[in-house]
Design an enzyme around this catalytic site. Structure first.
Site, PDB file in Angstrom:
ATOM      1  N   ASP A 237       0.858  -1.184   0.000  1.00 63.55           N
ATOM      2  CA  ASP A 237       0.000   0.000   0.000  1.00 63.55           C
ATOM      3  C   ASP A 237       0.899   1.240   0.000  1.00 63.55           C
ATOM      4  O   ASP A 237       1.865   1.312   0.769  1.00 63.55           O
ATOM      5  CB  ASP A 237      -0.895   0.000   1.248  1.00 63.55           C
ATOM      6  CG  ASP A 237      -2.054   0.967   1.110  1.00 63.55           C
ATOM      7  OD1 ASP A 237      -3.085   0.572   0.544  1.00 63.55           O
ATOM      8  OD2 ASP A 237      -1.919   2.113   1.576  1.00 63.55           O
ATOM      9  N   ASN A 245      -2.812  12.940  -5.095  1.00 67.02           N
ATOM     10  CA  ASN A 245      -4.067  13.081  -5.833  1.00 67.02           C
ATOM     11  C   ASN A 245      -4.756  14.402  -5.513  1.00 67.02           C
ATOM     12  O   ASN A 245      -5.222  15.117  -6.397  1.00 67.02           O
ATOM     13  CB  ASN A 245      -5.012  11.927  -5.478  1.00 67.02           C
ATOM     14  CG  ASN A 245      -5.151  10.931  -6.618  1.00 67.02           C
ATOM     15  OD1 ASN A 245      -4.646  11.154  -7.699  1.00 67.02           O
ATOM     16  ND2 ASN A 245      -5.831   9.830  -6.365  1.00 67.02           N
ATOM     17  N   HIS A 250      -5.858  13.889 -10.451  1.00 73.09           N
ATOM     18  CA  HIS A 250      -5.842  12.463 -10.780  1.00 73.09           C
ATOM     19  C   HIS A 250      -4.872  12.136 -11.911  1.00 73.09           C
ATOM     20  O   HIS A 250      -4.346  11.023 -11.969  1.00 73.09           O
ATOM     21  CB  HIS A 250      -7.251  12.013 -11.171  1.00 73.09           C
ATOM     22  CG  HIS A 250      -8.209  12.001 -10.029  1.00 73.09           C
ATOM     23  ND1 HIS A 250      -7.990  11.288  -8.878  1.00 73.09           N
ATOM     24  CD2 HIS A 250      -9.392  12.655  -9.858  1.00 73.09           C
ATOM     25  CE1 HIS A 250      -9.000  11.471  -8.045  1.00 73.09           C
ATOM     26  NE2 HIS A 250      -9.866  12.307  -8.608  1.00 73.09           N
ATOM     27  N   ASP A 280      -4.346   2.428  -4.858  1.00 66.34           N
ATOM     28  CA  ASP A 280      -2.886   2.440  -4.694  1.00 66.34           C
ATOM     29  C   ASP A 280      -2.393   1.150  -4.052  1.00 66.34           C
ATOM     30  O   ASP A 280      -1.355   1.128  -3.401  1.00 66.34           O
ATOM     31  CB  ASP A 280      -2.465   3.653  -3.855  1.00 66.34           C
ATOM     32  CG  ASP A 280      -3.108   3.646  -2.474  1.00 66.34           C
ATOM     33  OD1 ASP A 280      -4.151   2.979  -2.310  1.00 66.34           O
ATOM     34  OD2 ASP A 280      -2.573   4.294  -1.550  1.00 66.34           O
ATOM     35  N   ARG A 300      13.980  -4.080  -0.347  1.00 66.48           N
ATOM     36  CA  ARG A 300      14.349  -3.520  -1.654  1.00 66.48           C
ATOM     37  C   ARG A 300      13.163  -2.813  -2.296  1.00 66.48           C
ATOM     38  O   ARG A 300      13.317  -1.754  -2.917  1.00 66.48           O
ATOM     39  CB  ARG A 300      14.861  -4.624  -2.593  1.00 66.48           C
ATOM     40  CG  ARG A 300      16.213  -5.202  -2.219  1.00 66.48           C
ATOM     41  CD  ARG A 300      16.886  -5.867  -3.419  1.00 66.48           C
ATOM     42  NE  ARG A 300      15.995  -6.793  -4.122  1.00 66.48           N
ATOM     43  CZ  ARG A 300      15.866  -8.078  -3.804  1.00 66.48           C
ATOM     44  NH1 ARG A 300      16.560  -8.579  -2.778  1.00 66.48           N
ATOM     45  NH2 ARG A 300      15.069  -8.858  -4.493  1.00 66.48           N
TER      46      ARG A 300
END
Length: 382
Positions: A237, A245, A250, A280, A300
């Protein structure tokens, strides 16, 4: 001989070749018609050669029925069974060669009735031969030649000068047959390409080009449970996406999602799976990654997402981070369904622990209260 007339993947090629095994009823009807003509020729002429044609026709028909029954039985017993086309192809070659030889014999017999019957049979069966075998154009044309060229030779050897007109008609006939085969084959290739494109669009995210939720669900569903399989599932997430946004619009958010997907993909191997699950949220399935290698991979990915700012528009750079929850197979779960649920629990824990955190599933999370994601962590996107 069986190569398609255009570019097609392995799945499409299997579909094309599978069409050669269809139309069993048409093949049986063809054998029936040939038996009728050969039988009539035997009764009318009394020649032994026509008895041999009847015998060959019966043997080929029985072999086709046995091959068909064996294939059906194996398919019912094993849904993953992939039948071979070899037996069907050999029988088709033998059958067409038999029809051509029967036509030649009838044409040189000097019997007008037999010549008409054999010609009628040949004309009637060439259409089904093309229609049944067009998925393999070269093979289909070979079968046409096996049927037609002996008939043409019989016309030339019949001793009737007017039948030599057939020699003039043969080249345009063969060109027309090839054109029909190619047209049907191109239509089949276009259909396969359209189905492939439709499947791709159904399973891939239109914005980022990676798998979507449906595609990931389907991929996970194809992974059979295996106690010896090593795999890590990561739920990701983005941190700070809603602010991008709200501040930049957008359009900037779309650019950001595409660039995040690119950065994640660069850190993964060719066998790993990457999907945008919505908004997302991303998911990674790292195949062959043992539990001791999952945490370094998570680190990573978090670093790759957050390390460098993103250019989302002219003179506009933004930063986002990533929180990741992950679970490992077989240590943390016995199935991919359970693995996914536990990776989500770990993600909730990672979000609760702060931004840019990687959290592995642990049994305590099953009994802990699962916090709802804060509305601020979402971009309100589908």
């Amino acid at each position: 001989m069986f190569e398609p007339g255009g570019e097609v993947d392995a799945k499409g090629r299997a579909l094309l070749l599978g069409q050669l095994l269809n139309s069993t009823a048409a093949a049986i009807m063809g054998s029936f018609c040939s038996l009728v003509v050969a039988g009539a020729a035997l009764i009318r002429s009394g020649q032994t050669v026509f008895a041999i044609f009847c015998l060959i026709e019966l043997v080929v028909l029985v072999a086709r029925l046995l091959e068909w029954r064996t294939r059906v039985a194996r398919s019912r017993a094993n849904p993953d069974y992939l039948p071979s086309i070899d037996g069907s192809a050999v029988l088709s070659v033998i059958w067409c060669a038999t029809q051509g030889t029967l036509a030649l014999t009838a044409m040189v017999s000097g019997d007008l009735v037999l010549s008409v019957l054999s010609t009628t049979l040949l004309v009637a069966m060439l259409g089904p031969v093309c229609a049944r075998n067009y998925p393999a154009p070269r093979f289909a044309f070979l079968l046409v030649l096996l049927c037609d060229l002996p008939f043409v030779a019989g016309a030339a050897l019949s001793g009737e000068p007017w039948l030599l007109v057939i020699l003039i008609l043969t080249p345009p006939f063969l060109l027309g047959a090839m054109q029909i085969i190619r047209t049907f084959h191109r239509s089949m290739l276009l259909m396969i390409a359209a189905e492939k494109q439709a499947l791709y669009l159904a399973e891939h995210d239109a914005l980022t080009g990676i798998l979507n939720r449906h595609g990931m669900d389907d991929a996970l569903g194809r992974i059979a449970p295996d106690a010896h399989r090593c795999m890590a599932l990561l739920s990701i997430d983005l941190d700070g996406f809603k602010q991008v946004n709200d501040t930049h619009g957008h359009g900037a958010g779309d650019v950001l999602l595409m660039k995040v997907a690119d950065r994640l993909a660069q850190q993964l191997g060719p066998d790993d799976l990457l999907a945008r699950m919505g908004g997302d949220e991303f998911m990674v399935v790292a195949r062959g990654v043992a539990a001791d290698r999952a945490a370094p991979l998570v680190d990573r990915l978090i670093e790759a997402v957050a390390d460098t700012p993103y250019d989302v528009s002219d003179d506009c750079k933004v930063h986002v981070g990533a929180s990741i929850g992950f679970a490992c197979l077989p240590e943390d779960a016995a199935s991919t369904v359970e693995l996914r649920k536990r990776a989500d629990l770990a993600l909730y824990a990672a979000k609760g622990a702060g931004k840019g955190v990687g959290q592995r599933y642990r049994p305590q999370l099953d009994t802990a209260r699962t916090p709802a994601r804060a509305a601020s962590s979402r971009g309100g996107r589908r």
